[in-house]
Every structure is written in structure tokens, then in C-alpha cells.
Design an enzyme around this catalytic site. Structure first.
Site, PDB file in Angstrom:
ATOM      1  N   HIS A 211       0.814  -1.207   0.000  1.00 13.61           N
ATOM      2  CA  HIS A 211       0.000   0.000   0.000  1.00 13.61           C
ATOM      3  C   HIS A 211       0.856   1.269   0.000  1.00 13.61           C
ATOM      4  CE1 HIS A 211      -2.984   2.877   1.987  1.00 13.61           C
ATOM      5  NE2 HIS A 211      -3.334   2.735   0.735  1.00 13.61           N
ATOM      6  N   HIS A 215       1.437   4.090  -3.265  1.00 18.66           N
ATOM      7  CA  HIS A 215       1.294   5.546  -3.194  1.00 18.66           C
ATOM      8  C   HIS A 215       2.599   6.278  -3.489  1.00 18.66           C
ATOM      9  CE1 HIS A 215      -2.907   6.083  -2.071  1.00 18.66           C
ATOM     10  NE2 HIS A 215      -2.794   4.942  -1.418  1.00 18.66           N
ATOM     11  N   HIS A 241      -7.322   0.000  -5.045  1.00 16.19           N
ATOM     12  CA  HIS A 241      -8.065   0.105  -3.790  1.00 16.19           C
ATOM     13  C   HIS A 241      -9.347  -0.732  -3.817  1.00 16.19           C
ATOM     14  CE1 HIS A 241      -5.228   3.413  -3.208  1.00 16.19           C
ATOM     15  NE2 HIS A 241      -5.382   3.170  -1.926  1.00 16.19           N
ATOM     16  N   GLU A 346      -9.378  10.772  -5.751  1.00 15.51           N
ATOM     17  CA  GLU A 346      -8.144  10.628  -4.983  1.00 15.51           C
ATOM     18  C   GLU A 346      -7.612  11.970  -4.498  1.00 15.51           C
ATOM     19  OE1 GLU A 346      -4.519   9.247  -6.799  1.00 15.51           O
ATOM     20  OE2 GLU A 346      -3.620   8.969  -4.838  1.00 15.51           O
ATOM     21  N   HIS A 365      -9.073  10.873   4.751  1.00 16.22           N
ATOM     22  CA  HIS A 365      -8.017  10.251   5.549  1.00 16.22           C
ATOM     23  C   HIS A 365      -7.672  11.135   6.748  1.00 16.22           C
ATOM     24  CE1 HIS A 365      -6.155   6.523   3.938  1.00 16.22           C
ATOM     25  NE2 HIS A 365      -6.843   6.841   2.856  1.00 16.22           N
ATOM     26  N   HIS A 401     -12.802   3.226   2.134  1.00 15.75           N
ATOM     27  CA  HIS A 401     -12.592   2.810   0.750  1.00 15.75           C
ATOM     28  C   HIS A 401     -13.823   2.120   0.162  1.00 15.75           C
ATOM     29  CE1 HIS A 401      -8.745   4.324  -0.541  1.00 15.75           C
ATOM     30  NE2 HIS A 401      -8.427   4.314   0.745  1.00 15.75           N
TER      31      HIS A 401
HETATM   32 CU    CU Z   1      -4.399   4.015  -0.457  1.00 11.42          CU
END
Ligand code: CU
Length: 668
Positions: A211, A215, A241, A346, A365, A401
Site C-alpha cells: 500500500h 502511493h 483500492h 483521490e 483520511h 474505501h
Molecule cells: Cu491508499
């Protein structure tokens, strides 16, 4: 004479090999040494000298941009504006990120390896450790100079972000007592918490590595000015995702839990989370109790803003177009609509209109990360949701998600189903798909190095410190398929393999239209089909979804110090689902899945001419192909990504086939 020529050639060949190998081994050694004990001063004389005597601005000709980037970074440093060392760093913090990217830019602008390493050594001693590690990793990934370098597994560089406080504490004690130690790393929570049953998934260090590296390979802040375009970045955001989410769901089903529910801004966050983890600097990761209601986060966003952003995105889906910054309409009712939606959701710099569509994913987030101290009254550091290394530990990661995944689904469902012309592969039919042995999962022990978690001092010798984790693995197997090619000539075929859960947690069979969105992508590859019948075998370890274990930091150090390169791993990626997690955990008496194979026309699908013989980096299915176009022209998830109106469409397409298989889990 002949012997002489032969020997000369041999000597020349060997010499050339060592120089080449030597070069890469030296590069690897430089990176190893820069990353060894990143919270301490540099320990290697050569690099130490560079850090003291190097002047980044002395030779502006060594930068592609004539020193523009380095000038900016030096200014910030001289003015005392850079984030201090020995404090936490968050990529989601705009200022923290800006500074890390200044260093990233300096490294990217370096014309030679020497200039890159000198800068790295110099700034390592002056910038925040987290910023340094982030900038160095992303630069090695994206700069041409980094080719052939294997980045050490991050869980051995910054172990605090991958293990828990108890293990770290024990490591400190062992170090103080100068006795080697191996410590059991337990998953968070207790048996009272149902979520703990699947903690092995969200807390798997290999999954965390996938993960965080995803990114880094596809940063939301990426701009093409850094040298190239990241092909299908927005769609990859959706697909990588989406696949994490459905894999998490499959693990839940295997552990008698309902699939995860989506997050809702106006409803309580059902699951709390206590990370039981500590920052190297900055204290404990905050916990969150069950069922708390979302609060506005000072300086970040109000809950209302998040709802508005969401409804603007849903509006775009309902309209079938996105409004660009200049007011023009971008049609999304096509294969590439998902790409644009991915960028928007995103919060990518690629988003055509950040001002209007906001930053749903990134702000969500941060919102989740800050719910324990939304007004900053207690000066708590950010929660696990604010670091890609730690985010999947928190069950709310998957709720978030699932929520975004459902928005993507809304879009995919609004597209017309594939026509039979789009699905068939004329002249090609699949007679059967199977596996060559029982599918079996089990848990095993795995050790990783903790030496970089603790401080060192001159004259005090290193002691062996290890963490032991339980991790999911499976028995090796192969896919076998029989495919007929009646075209009278050889044709290139795309093989797409999925594994779809058959029953929900209530033991109700999924319909095709419910179940298709839950399918796990197992593999995608290309093969030439000879005229007539073809028996195809593909090993589970070859999957383009997964990667093998990254070599340990010590293995990388030993090899580089001996002047060797680890050829087998050199061009493997750190991005990719760990191969041992290719299969979701089964059940003791077997868990039923549909093993689906779709063979489609490779002459249309494949982007690269060598698709049948080149694996393009190995893990392209979720991670793309480094510095190249994504190898598959079709939408990710094809042909299961769009609504299937009638089961017959699937059953009557001769190039599709499925078989019910069981995954067994061996308890030990
Ligand atoms: Cu992610």
C-alpha cells in the site's frame, strides 16, 4: 590463437560484467548506508565527509534545472523554515509535504549518481528523517538513476510504522541489556473485538508495504514536470483500492463476518481502533472509541464540506460528465471516465477541477485520523489513517474505501453493459479452467529486523533484534486451462483470471450481478495460442497481481558489501500484493469460490508487442508498469467491471468459463 581469442573474450566479458555489477552493487551500498539507522547520524566515513564538506550549490551544472530546485531548498534551510528533526512527519500535512518534495526535486534534478548521493548525504543530516526517507524512496523509484537499486523493505527502515509499542519497547530493553532478542508481534485488540479476526490482513507488513509503495509509485502530488506521465494513474487508484476492499471482504467472509459496510459522514463510525503503536518521535498513535460521530476538524474540513464534495462527484456521475476548471464538459460515459473520476476522488494533481470537486480521499483520511482530537486540544499526533504505512490497520480505512468504491460502482453501473462483440474472441473457446491441486492456505511465522528501531551510540555494539509475525500463506499451485483456437493461425490471447466468493456471510448465494463486484483479480497474462487445442499452465507464483518477498535489509547489505547484485530481484517491484496472499484465507471444510477465466483478443488488448514474453515488471495488474504504458488497453476489471444484465451473456460467451473451487484453510 583460437584459445587466446576465447580467453580474451572471456576476460573482457567477465571484466565488463563485474564493472556493470559493481556499479549497481556500489549504488545499492550507497542506498543501504544512507538508510541504515536513519534516526542517527551517518555512520560511514565516506558519506559522513560528504555530509560535512559538500556544498549543494557549488556546481549548479550538475543539476538538470541549473540548480533551481536546490536553490529553493537551501533558502528554506538557511531561513530556518524546515521541519525539525526528531518530530513526526505526515505526507498529508501540506507544509511537511512541500518540504519533502523540495528534496525529492533536488534528487530528481541530479544529473549523476554522485550528485544524487552527495545531496542525499548532505540533506539527511539536516532535514527531518521522515521527509528524508520519503524523498529518497520516491526519487529512487522515479529517477532513471535509480534503475537496478532494490529499495530495502520499509518495515526494516522505519519499524515503528509497522509494528506495535510492545515489540519496540522490548527491543529497547534488549538493546540496553546488550542481549539479542526475538519478539512476538501480536495483532491489535482482543477476542471481544470481532474485527480482530481479520487484523492479520490490515496489519500484514507485506500488505502495508504494497500500500505505501503503491502511493509512492503513483503519488497524488505527481506532476508531469518531474519527467513523465503516470499512465492510468486515476484508474489504478480505483482498481488497486477496489481490489484491497474486495480482498478484505473475502477475508471477512472466511472469518464469518459480514462484508464491510461503507462509511457515512452523518452516521457514527462504528468501529473504534486502538493502534497500540508509537511514533519514533511524537508519542502514541491516538485511539478512537466505537461509535463516535464525525466532528469538524479545525484547519482541515467541516463534515458539511465533505458531504458537499461527495454530492458534486455524484452529480457528475449522474450527468455523465465532469466540469473542467474552464467550464468545459469532460464526457465520462466511456472507458476512460473512470480515470478522470479516480483523479478527482483521490485528490490527484491530475484532477481536472480540484477547486470544484475537492479532495475527497485525502481529506477523508485526515478527517478520520483526527477524530480523536478534532480541535487539536490535546496536541495529539496524527492517527494511523494519516500514513500510508499504517492506514490499513484501522478498520475505518476499509469503510472509507468501500464508500469511495461505491461511488465508482455508481459510475460503472451507469455505463451500458458490454455488447457481445466487445466480449467475444472469434474462433477461440475455453473448454475448461481448473487448478492442478487443492487450494490450501495456512499461517506461518516470519521474522524481520528491528535494529533500525533503536538508537545506537559509538562504541556500543549492535545486537540482533527481531520481530516475529504470523502471516498468511498458501500452497503453490498452477492454473490449468484448455483453450481451442479455430483461427487456423497463431493468435495472441489475454488471460484474465478472477476468484469470486459464492456466498455472503448469511450463506445466501451471490447473484452474478451482486457477486461480480466482489471478484478478486488473481492474474492477467498473455500467451500465443497455436491453431487447434492448447493446454495452458500458469504457476501461482507468476501472477501479475503479486510480488515475492522483498529481500531483507541484511541480505541487501551483505550482497552489496560483497560487490554482488541480486539479479532475481533487481527489476521486481515493492508494489504488488504479497504472493503468499494471492488466495484469500479459506475455511477448514473449504470455502467456495467461482474461478473465472476470460480469454480475450490480445491483438486488441495488449499495449506492448512483447506481451507474451515480457512480464513488464511483474506486478502490472495493480501497479502498472514502471515508466511504461499500462500493458492492457481494456478497462481494469474487464469484463466484470460493468453490469451484466443476464447470466446468459456470460454463459454463452465461448471464450469465458468458470468452475467452482474450494479454498481450504489448514489450522495449525
Ligand atoms: Cu491508499
Amino acid at each position: 590463437m583460437r584459445t587466446f581469442v576465447f580467453l580474451t573474450l572471456l576476460a573482457f566479458g567477465l571484466c565488463w560484467n563485474t564493472v556493470q555489477g559493481g556499479d549497481t552493487a556500489k549504488k545499492q551500498q550507497d542506498i543501504n548506508r544512507l538508510l541504515w539507522k536513519i534516526y542517527d547520524k551517518l555512520q560511514f566515513p565516506e558519506l559522513k565527509t560528504v555530509a560535512v564538506s559538500f556544498d549543494p550549490e557549488a556546481d549548479l551544472g550538475s543539476y538538470k534545472d541549473g540548480g533551481h530546485a536546490v536553490y529553493r531548498l537551501v533558502q528554506e534551510y538557511n531561513d530556518g523554515r524546515l521541519l525539525q528533526q526528531k518530530t513526526w512527519f505526515s505526507l498529508f500535512n501540506e507544509r511537511h509535504r512541500e518540504e519533502a518534495l523540495l528534496l525529492f526535486d533536488v534528487l530528481m534534478q541530479s544529473k549523476t549518481w554522485n550528485s544524487l548521493i552527495q545531496n542525499a548525504a548532505y540533506w539527511r543530516e539536516r532535514m527531518n528523517e521522515g521527509q528524508f526517507v520519503y524523498a529518497l524512496y520516491t526519487a529512487i523509484i522515479h529517477s532513471d538513476l535509480g534503475h537496478g537499486v532494490i529499495l530495502p523493505p520499509l518495515y526494516e527502515i522505519t519499524p515503528h510504522l509497522f509494528t506495535n509499542s510492545e515489540v519496540i519497547q522490548k527491543a529497547y530493553t534488549a538493546k540496553m541489556r546488550n542481549t539479542p532478542g526475538k519478539f512476538e508481534m501480536k495483532f491489535t485488540g482482543t477476542k471481544k473485538n470481532k474485527e480482530q479476526r481479520i487484523a492479520y490482513f490490515g496489519e500484514d507488513i507485506g500488505m502495508n508495504l504494497h500500500h505505501v509503495t503503491w502511493h509512492m509509485d503513483y503519488p497524488f502530488w505527481w506532476e508531469d514536470k518531474y519527467g513523465h506521465n503516470l499512465d492510468r494513474k486515476g484508474e489504478l487508484f480505483f482498481w488497486a483500492h477496489h481490489q484491497l476492499t474486495v480482498r478484505f471482504d473475502a477475508e471477512r467472509l472466511s472469518n464469518w463476518l459480514d462484508v464491510v459496510d461503507e462509511l457515512h459522514w452523518e452516521k457514527p463510525i462504528v468501529e473504534g481502533f486502538s493502534p497500540e503503536a508509537t511514533y519514533k518521535y511524537g508519542g502514541e498513535f491516538p485511539s478512537r472509541p466505537d461509535n463516535i460521530v464525525f466532528q469538524d476538524v479545525e484547519g482541515v474540513a467541516r463534515v458539511r464540506d465533505m458531504i458537499i464534495t461527495e454530492s458534486r462527484i455524484r452529480d457528475a456521475i449522474a450527468h455523465g460528465y465532469i466540469l473542467a476548471k474552464d467550464g468545459t464538459k469532460i464526457d465520462i460515459m466511456n472507458d476512460s471516465g473512470i480515470e478522470k473520476l479516480g483523479d478527482i476522488i483521490e485528490s490527484s494533481v491530475y484532477s481536472p477541477n480540484v477547486q470544484y470537486y475537492g479532495q475527497l480521499h485525502n481529506l477523508a483520511h485526515i478527517m478520520l485520523s483526527r477524530q480523536s482530537d478534532p480541535q487539536g486540544k490535546y496536541n495529539m499526533p496524527p492517527g494511523v489513517m494519516e500514513h500510508f504505512e499504517t492506514a490499513t490497520r484501522d478498520p475505518s480505512f476499509f469503510r472509507l474505501h468501500k464508500y469511495m468504491d461505491n461511488i465508482f460502482k455508481e459510475h460503472k453501473d451507469s455505463l451500458p453493459p458490454y455488447t457481445s462483440e466487445e466480449l467475444v474472441f472469434p474462433g477461440v473457446s475455453v473448454l475448461g479452467i481448473d487448478v492442478d491441486r487443492d487450494l490450501k492456505t495456512y499461517f506461518e511465522d516470519y521474522e524481520f529486523d528491528l535494529r533500525n528501531a533503536v538508537d545506537s551510540a559509538q562504541g556500543i555494539q549492535e545486537v540482533d533484534l527481531k520481530a516475529n509475525v504470523r502471516r498468511l500463506n498458501h500452497q503453490e499451485f498452477s492454473f490449468v486451462a484448455d483453450v481451442n483456437n479455430n483461427n487456423g493461425r497463431s493468435v495472441l490471447a489475454t488471460f484474465r483470471i478472477f476468484l469470486c466468493p459464492q456466498y455472503d456471510n448469511n450463506n445466501i448465494e451471490y447473484t452474478l450481478s451482486d457477486g461480480q463486484w466482489q471478484c478478486i483479480e488473481l492474474d492477467k497474462f498473455w500467451k500465443n495460442l497455436s491453431p487447434g487445442s492448447n493446454h495452458i499452465t500458469r504457476r501461482s507464483s507468476e501472477s501479475s497481481v503479486t510480488i515475492p518477498d522483498t529481500p531483507s535489509f541484511q541480505t541487501l547489505i551483505d550482497a552489496a558489501d560483497a560487490g554482488r547484485t541480486l539479479a532475481a530481484f533487481q527489476y521486481k517491484r515493492s508494489c504488488g500484493i504479497p504472493n503468499r496472499m494471492l488466495l484469500p484465507k479459506g475455511k477448514r471444510d473449504g470455502m467456495e469460490f467461482a474461478l473465472v477465466l476470460a480469454v480475450t483478443d490480445g491483438s486488441y488488448d495488449a499495449v506492448h508487442g512483447d506481451a507474451a514474453v515480457n512480464d513488464h515488471g511483474g506486478s502490472h495488474a495493480h501497479c502498472g508498469s514502471h515508466g511504461e504504458l499500462y500493458p492492457d488497453k481494456r478497462p481494469m476489471g474487464f469484463p466484470l467491471d460493468r453490469h451484466i444484465p443476464d447470466r446468459r451473456v456470460f454463459d454463452e460467451t465461448p471464450n469465458f468459463k468458470y468452475k467452482i473451487v474450494k479454498v481450504y484453510h489448514e489450522e495449525n
